[in-house]
Design a protein around this motif. Structure first.
Motif, PDB file in Angstrom:
ATOM      1  N   GLY A 142       0.811  -1.211   0.000  1.00 29.91           N
ATOM      2  CA  GLY A 142       0.000   0.000   0.000  1.00 29.91           C
ATOM      3  C   GLY A 142       0.845   1.262   0.000  1.00 29.91           C
ATOM      4  N   SER A 143       1.959   1.224   0.710  1.00 29.44           N
ATOM      5  CA  SER A 143       2.831   2.405   0.738  1.00 29.44           C
ATOM      6  C   SER A 143       3.553   2.595  -0.594  1.00 29.44           C
ATOM      7  N   ALA A 144       3.818   1.525  -1.325  1.00 29.52           N
ATOM      8  CA  ALA A 144       4.413   1.669  -2.658  1.00 29.52           C
ATOM      9  C   ALA A 144       3.424   2.333  -3.613  1.00 29.52           C
ATOM     10  N   ILE A 145       2.168   1.988  -3.493  1.00 31.35           N
ATOM     11  CA  ILE A 145       1.135   2.647  -4.300  1.00 31.35           C
ATOM     12  C   ILE A 145       1.002   4.111  -3.885  1.00 31.35           C
ATOM     13  N   LEU A 146       1.075   4.358  -2.579  1.00 29.93           N
ATOM     14  CA  LEU A 146       1.027   5.726  -2.067  1.00 29.93           C
ATOM     15  C   LEU A 146       2.224   6.545  -2.537  1.00 29.93           C
ATOM     16  N   LEU A 147       3.377   5.902  -2.676  1.00 22.05           N
ATOM     17  CA  LEU A 147       4.580   6.564  -3.176  1.00 22.05           C
ATOM     18  C   LEU A 147       4.380   7.054  -4.604  1.00 22.05           C
ATOM     19  N   VAL A 148       3.764   6.233  -5.428  1.00 19.60           N
ATOM     20  CA  VAL A 148       3.503   6.619  -6.818  1.00 19.60           C
ATOM     21  C   VAL A 148       2.494   7.765  -6.869  1.00 19.60           C
ATOM     22  N   ILE A 149       1.478   7.715  -6.023  1.00 20.80           N
ATOM     23  CA  ILE A 149       0.495   8.796  -5.987  1.00 20.80           C
ATOM     24  C   ILE A 149       1.145  10.097  -5.525  1.00 20.80           C
ATOM     25  N   ALA A 150       2.049  10.003  -4.551  1.00 26.64           N
ATOM     26  CA  ALA A 150       2.723  11.201  -4.029  1.00 26.64           C
ATOM     27  C   ALA A 150       3.599  11.868  -5.079  1.00 26.64           C
ATOM     28  N   CYS A 151       4.068  11.124  -6.055  1.00 30.56           N
ATOM     29  CA  CYS A 151       4.904  11.717  -7.105  1.00 30.56           C
ATOM     30  C   CYS A 151       4.112  12.656  -8.004  1.00 30.56           C
ATOM     31  N   PHE A 152       2.808  12.513  -8.055  1.00 27.23           N
ATOM     32  CA  PHE A 152       1.972  13.387  -8.869  1.00 27.23           C
ATOM     33  C   PHE A 152       1.453  14.598  -8.089  1.00 27.23           C
ATOM     34  N   MET A 153       1.658  14.613  -6.787  1.00 33.52           N
ATOM     35  CA  MET A 153       1.205  15.723  -5.950  1.00 33.52           C
ATOM     36  C   MET A 153       2.293  16.798  -5.884  1.00 33.52           C
ATOM     37  N   PRO A 154       1.924  18.022  -5.494  1.00 34.31           N
ATOM     38  CA  PRO A 154       2.935  19.081  -5.385  1.00 34.31           C
ATOM     39  C   PRO A 154       3.904  18.829  -4.242  1.00 34.31           C
ATOM     40  N   TRP A 155       5.203  19.009  -4.537  1.00 35.83           N
ATOM     41  CA  TRP A 155       6.247  18.819  -3.531  1.00 35.83           C
ATOM     42  C   TRP A 155       6.704  20.142  -2.941  1.00 35.83           C
ATOM     43  N   TYR A 156       7.003  21.091  -3.799  1.00 34.54           N
ATOM     44  CA  TYR A 156       7.515  22.391  -3.360  1.00 34.54           C
ATOM     45  C   TYR A 156       6.829  23.493  -4.148  1.00 34.54           C
ATOM     46  N   HIS A 157       6.744  24.646  -3.506  1.00 36.67           N
ATOM     47  CA  HIS A 157       6.226  25.836  -4.189  1.00 36.67           C
ATOM     48  C   HIS A 157       7.290  26.922  -4.120  1.00 36.67           C
ATOM     49  N   LEU A 158       7.692  27.405  -5.281  1.00 36.90           N
ATOM     50  CA  LEU A 158       8.659  28.493  -5.370  1.00 36.90           C
ATOM     51  C   LEU A 158       7.869  29.779  -5.547  1.00 36.90           C
ATOM     52  N   GLY A 159       7.759  30.556  -4.478  1.00 35.30           N
ATOM     53  CA  GLY A 159       6.925  31.750  -4.493  1.00 35.30           C
ATOM     54  C   GLY A 159       7.424  32.839  -5.422  1.00 35.30           C
ATOM     55  N   TRP A 160       8.743  32.994  -5.529  1.00 35.53           N
ATOM     56  CA  TRP A 160       9.287  34.071  -6.356  1.00 35.53           C
ATOM     57  C   TRP A 160       9.149  33.800  -7.843  1.00 35.53           C
ATOM     58  N   LYS A 161       8.979  32.547  -8.230  1.00 36.73           N
ATOM     59  CA  LYS A 161       8.773  32.197  -9.645  1.00 36.73           C
ATOM     60  C   LYS A 161       7.337  31.782  -9.925  1.00 36.73           C
ATOM     61  N   ASP A 162       6.542  31.662  -8.871  1.00 37.13           N
ATOM     62  CA  ASP A 162       5.180  31.139  -8.962  1.00 37.13           C
ATOM     63  C   ASP A 162       5.178  29.789  -9.685  1.00 37.13           C
ATOM     64  N   LEU A 163       6.027  28.897  -9.173  1.00 38.31           N
ATOM     65  CA  LEU A 163       6.226  27.581  -9.774  1.00 38.31           C
ATOM     66  C   LEU A 163       5.994  26.520  -8.717  1.00 38.31           C
ATOM     67  N   THR A 164       5.264  25.492  -9.069  1.00 37.85           N
ATOM     68  CA  THR A 164       5.042  24.355  -8.181  1.00 37.85           C
ATOM     69  C   THR A 164       5.753  23.144  -8.770  1.00 37.85           C
ATOM     70  N   ILE A 165       6.575  22.495  -7.932  1.00 42.28           N
ATOM     71  CA  ILE A 165       7.359  21.335  -8.366  1.00 42.28           C
ATOM     72  C   ILE A 165       6.709  20.077  -7.824  1.00 42.28           C
TER      73      ILE A 165
END
Length: 135
Positions: A10-33
């Motif tokens: 289940g955590s391996a499936i959760l790992l794959v789902i987490a890769c599609f979610m936002p990790w970081y937000h760069l406020g000065w560039k208005d970019l979400t990684i």
């Protein structure tokens, strides 16, 4: 310990789902990684988690000792890559620091659950007695 294999899957499936979610937000560039959308110099770091997740699932379903040993290597590489993504992508530049989003935290916990599952596979090792080995 009985359900740790299924928690790992289940955590391996959760790992794959987490890769599609936002990790970081760069406020000065208005970019979400995220793991699959790096935005230029960040690349696509989630693809390695896909590879590690696939091999983790493959080796978790094989009931052999050698598969569990290979699974430890795969999970160690996955945790190392997660640590790299957790710290290296969050480096401040010019006084502007990226903000961690919920996807990187989900990736963190999914990787640790996979490690826990690989450390305690719950596999019974057949015991040989001295009488059997003399025959």
């Amino acid at each position: 310990m009985k359900y740790l294999k299924w928690i790992g899957i289940g955590s391996a499936i959760l790992l794959v789902i987490a890769c599609f979610m936002p990790w970081y937000h760069l406020g000065w560039k208005d970019l979400t990684i995220s793991g699959v959308e790096g935005g230029g110099k960040f690349g696509k770091p989630g693809y390695w988690h896909f590879v590690f997740g696939f091999f983790f699932l493959f080796f978790s379903l094989i009931p052999k000792i050698w598969a569990k040993q290979w699974n430890l290597l795969i999970v160690a590489l996955n945790v190392a890559w997660m640590i790299r993504n957790f710290f290296m992508l969050a480096i401040c530049s010019g006084g502007d620091c990226p903000q961690r989003q919920y996807g990187i935290w989900l990736l963190f916990f999914a990787s640790l659950l996979m490690l826990l599952s690989a450390l305690f596979p719950g596999m019974r090792i057949p015991q040989h007695t001295n009488a059997e080995s003399k025959e």
